[in-house]
Write a protein that holds these residues in place. Structure first.
Motif, PDB file in Angstrom:
ATOM      1  N   PRO A 113       6.315  -0.736   3.650  1.00  0.00           N
ATOM      2  CA  PRO A 113       5.125  -0.620   3.976  1.00  0.00           C
ATOM      3  C   PRO A 113       4.623  -2.149   4.296  1.00  0.00           C
ATOM      4  CG  PRO A 113       4.934   0.748   2.221  1.00  0.00           C
ATOM      5  CD  PRO A 113       6.381   0.107   2.702  1.00  0.00           C
ATOM      6  N   LEU A 114       5.485  -3.098   3.496  1.00  0.00           N
ATOM      7  CA  LEU A 114       4.945  -4.464   3.853  1.00  0.00           C
ATOM      8  C   LEU A 114       5.189  -4.881   5.290  1.00  0.00           C
ATOM      9  CD1 LEU A 114       4.171  -7.134   2.104  1.00  0.00           C
ATOM     10  CD2 LEU A 114       6.721  -7.677   1.829  1.00  0.00           C
ATOM     11  N   THR A 115       6.098  -4.538   6.118  1.00  0.00           N
ATOM     12  CA  THR A 115       6.291  -4.848   7.498  1.00  0.00           C
ATOM     13  C   THR A 115       4.970  -4.551   8.319  1.00  0.00           C
ATOM     14  OG1 THR A 115       7.042  -2.713   8.184  1.00  0.00           O
ATOM     15  CG2 THR A 115       8.780  -4.280   7.284  1.00  0.00           C
TER      16      THR A 115
ATOM     17  N   PRO B  86       1.340  -8.313   8.622  1.00  0.00           N
ATOM     18  CA  PRO B  86       0.504  -8.784   9.649  1.00  0.00           C
ATOM     19  C   PRO B  86      -0.801  -8.531   9.683  1.00  0.00           C
ATOM     20  CG  PRO B  86       2.682  -7.961  10.289  1.00  0.00           C
ATOM     21  CD  PRO B  86       2.299  -7.621   8.870  1.00  0.00           C
ATOM     22  N   TRP B  87      -1.389  -7.059   9.171  1.00  0.00           N
ATOM     23  CA  TRP B  87      -2.645  -6.819   9.164  1.00  0.00           C
ATOM     24  C   TRP B  87      -3.621  -7.660   8.206  1.00  0.00           C
ATOM     25  CZ3 TRP B  87      -4.263  -1.014   7.912  1.00  0.00           C
ATOM     26  CH2 TRP B  87      -5.316  -0.834   8.267  1.00  0.00           C
ATOM     27  N   ALA B  88      -2.743  -7.755   7.004  1.00  0.00           N
ATOM     28  CA  ALA B  88      -3.454  -8.950   5.863  1.00  0.00           C
ATOM     29  C   ALA B  88      -3.625 -10.124   6.628  1.00  0.00           C
ATOM     30  CB  ALA B  88      -2.597  -8.983   4.859  1.00  0.00           C
ATOM     31  N   VAL B  89      -3.106 -10.784   7.440  1.00  0.00           N
ATOM     32  CA  VAL B  89      -3.174 -12.092   8.153  1.00  0.00           C
ATOM     33  C   VAL B  89      -4.405 -11.727   9.212  1.00  0.00           C
ATOM     34  CG1 VAL B  89      -2.149 -13.638   9.729  1.00  0.00           C
ATOM     35  CG2 VAL B  89      -0.768 -12.797   8.192  1.00  0.00           C
ATOM     36  N   GLY B  90      -4.303 -10.918   9.673  1.00  0.00           N
ATOM     37  CA  GLY B  90      -5.441 -10.456  10.590  1.00  0.00           C
ATOM     38  C   GLY B  90      -6.888 -10.045   9.980  1.00  0.00           C
ATOM     39  N   LEU B  91      -6.675  -9.768   8.765  1.00  0.00           N
ATOM     40  CA  LEU B  91      -8.023  -9.557   7.906  1.00  0.00           C
ATOM     41  C   LEU B  91      -8.519 -10.820   7.479  1.00  0.00           C
ATOM     42  CD1 LEU B  91      -9.785  -7.577   6.674  1.00  0.00           C
ATOM     43  CD2 LEU B  91      -8.467  -7.304   4.733  1.00  0.00           C
ATOM     44  N   ALA B  92      -7.574 -11.707   7.345  1.00  0.00           N
ATOM     45  CA  ALA B  92      -7.853 -12.992   6.698  1.00  0.00           C
ATOM     46  C   ALA B  92      -8.739 -13.896   7.756  1.00  0.00           C
ATOM     47  CB  ALA B  92      -6.587 -13.965   6.335  1.00  0.00           C
ATOM     48  N   PHE B  93      -8.074 -13.812   8.858  1.00  0.00           N
ATOM     49  CA  PHE B  93      -8.630 -14.593  10.211  1.00  0.00           C
ATOM     50  C   PHE B  93      -9.959 -14.055  10.625  1.00  0.00           C
ATOM     51  CE2 PHE B  93      -4.507 -15.916  11.585  1.00  0.00           C
ATOM     52  CZ  PHE B  93      -4.723 -17.102  11.607  1.00  0.00           C
TER      53      PHE B  93
ATOM     54  N   LEU C  62      -2.741   1.799   0.455  1.00  0.00           N
ATOM     55  CA  LEU C  62      -2.819   2.875  -0.714  1.00  0.00           C
ATOM     56  C   LEU C  62      -2.017   3.790  -0.385  1.00  0.00           C
ATOM     57  CD1 LEU C  62      -6.247   2.728  -2.479  1.00  0.00           C
ATOM     58  CD2 LEU C  62      -4.067   1.836  -3.503  1.00  0.00           C
ATOM     59  N   ILE C  63      -2.461   4.612   0.914  1.00  0.00           N
ATOM     60  CA  ILE C  63      -1.402   5.679   1.295  1.00  0.00           C
ATOM     61  C   ILE C  63      -0.041   5.259   1.673  1.00  0.00           C
ATOM     62  CG2 ILE C  63      -1.408   7.192   3.457  1.00  0.00           C
ATOM     63  CD1 ILE C  63      -4.373   7.237   3.624  1.00  0.00           C
ATOM     64  N   LEU C  64       0.033   4.105   2.115  1.00  0.00           N
ATOM     65  CA  LEU C  64       1.645   3.913   2.759  1.00  0.00           C
ATOM     66  C   LEU C  64       2.172   3.725   1.209  1.00  0.00           C
ATOM     67  CD1 LEU C  64       1.179   1.456   5.653  1.00  0.00           C
ATOM     68  CD2 LEU C  64       1.898   4.030   5.574  1.00  0.00           C
ATOM     69  N   ILE C  65       1.595   2.953   0.162  1.00  0.00           N
ATOM     70  CA  ILE C  65       2.530   2.750  -1.144  1.00  0.00           C
ATOM     71  C   ILE C  65       2.755   3.951  -1.687  1.00  0.00           C
ATOM     72  CG2 ILE C  65       2.286   1.799  -3.211  1.00  0.00           C
ATOM     73  CD1 ILE C  65       0.729  -0.621  -2.053  1.00  0.00           C
ATOM     74  N   VAL C  66       1.665   4.938  -1.690  1.00  0.00           N
ATOM     75  CA  VAL C  66       1.919   6.183  -2.243  1.00  0.00           C
ATOM     76  C   VAL C  66       3.197   7.198  -1.623  1.00  0.00           C
ATOM     77  CG1 VAL C  66       0.870   8.494  -2.734  1.00  0.00           C
ATOM     78  CG2 VAL C  66      -0.414   6.749  -3.417  1.00  0.00           C
ATOM     79  N   VAL C  67       3.211   7.075  -0.330  1.00  0.00           N
ATOM     80  CA  VAL C  67       4.064   7.589   0.561  1.00  0.00           C
ATOM     81  C   VAL C  67       5.413   6.966   0.012  1.00  0.00           C
ATOM     82  CG1 VAL C  67       5.255   7.957   2.700  1.00  0.00           C
ATOM     83  CG2 VAL C  67       2.665   8.397   2.259  1.00  0.00           C
ATOM     84  N   TRP C  68       5.505   5.776  -0.031  1.00  0.00           N
ATOM     85  CA  TRP C  68       6.758   4.954  -0.400  1.00  0.00           C
ATOM     86  C   TRP C  68       7.192   5.249  -1.914  1.00  0.00           C
ATOM     87  CZ3 TRP C  68       7.856   1.096  -4.109  1.00  0.00           C
ATOM     88  CH2 TRP C  68       9.104   0.487  -3.954  1.00  0.00           C
ATOM     89  N   LEU C  69       6.291   5.477  -2.650  1.00  0.00           N
ATOM     90  CA  LEU C  69       6.557   5.844  -3.964  1.00  0.00           C
ATOM     91  C   LEU C  69       7.028   7.032  -4.093  1.00  0.00           C
ATOM     92  CD1 LEU C  69       3.800   3.912  -6.062  1.00  0.00           C
ATOM     93  CD2 LEU C  69       6.340   3.319  -6.036  1.00  0.00           C
TER      94      LEU C  69
END
Length: 92
Positions: free
Chosen positions: A48-50, A54-61, A31-38
């Motif tokens: 922010p996707l970069t 990878p963090w989302a993949v780590g969270l899935a694992f 949320l913070i990164l998206i708000v900064v980007w917006l």
């Protein structure tokens, strides 16, 4: 002497709590990164996707490790023993 079932349950509760904390941090940082980007950098690609992908993949694992533990339980060991027994070559 501690009950082994209780010990496993406590360990699983701790794992779930760790996953909840991990997911909460992921959501907050996202949320913070998206708000900064917006607000400031919307003309640039969605950077922010970069970091978030990878963090989302780590969270899935992490979630996989919590909800599909690879611990050796009796049922898995019995299935593997049965499988190996059926594949055993017969003596001549």
């Amino acid at each position: 002497m501690t009950d082994p079932l209780r010990a496993r349950a406590v360990q699983q509760v701790r794992r779930k709590r760790g996953l909840q904390v991990h997911a909460l941090w992921f959501v907050l940082v996202t949320l913070i990164l998206i708000v900064v980007w917006l607000i400031w950098l919307r003309t640039i690609f969605f950077w922010p996707l970069t970091g978030l992908l990878p963090w989302a993949v780590g969270l899935a694992f992490h979630a996989w490790a919590v909800y599909n533990p690879s611990e050796l339980d009796d049922a898995r060991v019995e299935r593997e023993m049965s499988r190996l027994h059926h594949r055993r070559p017969t003596p001549d």
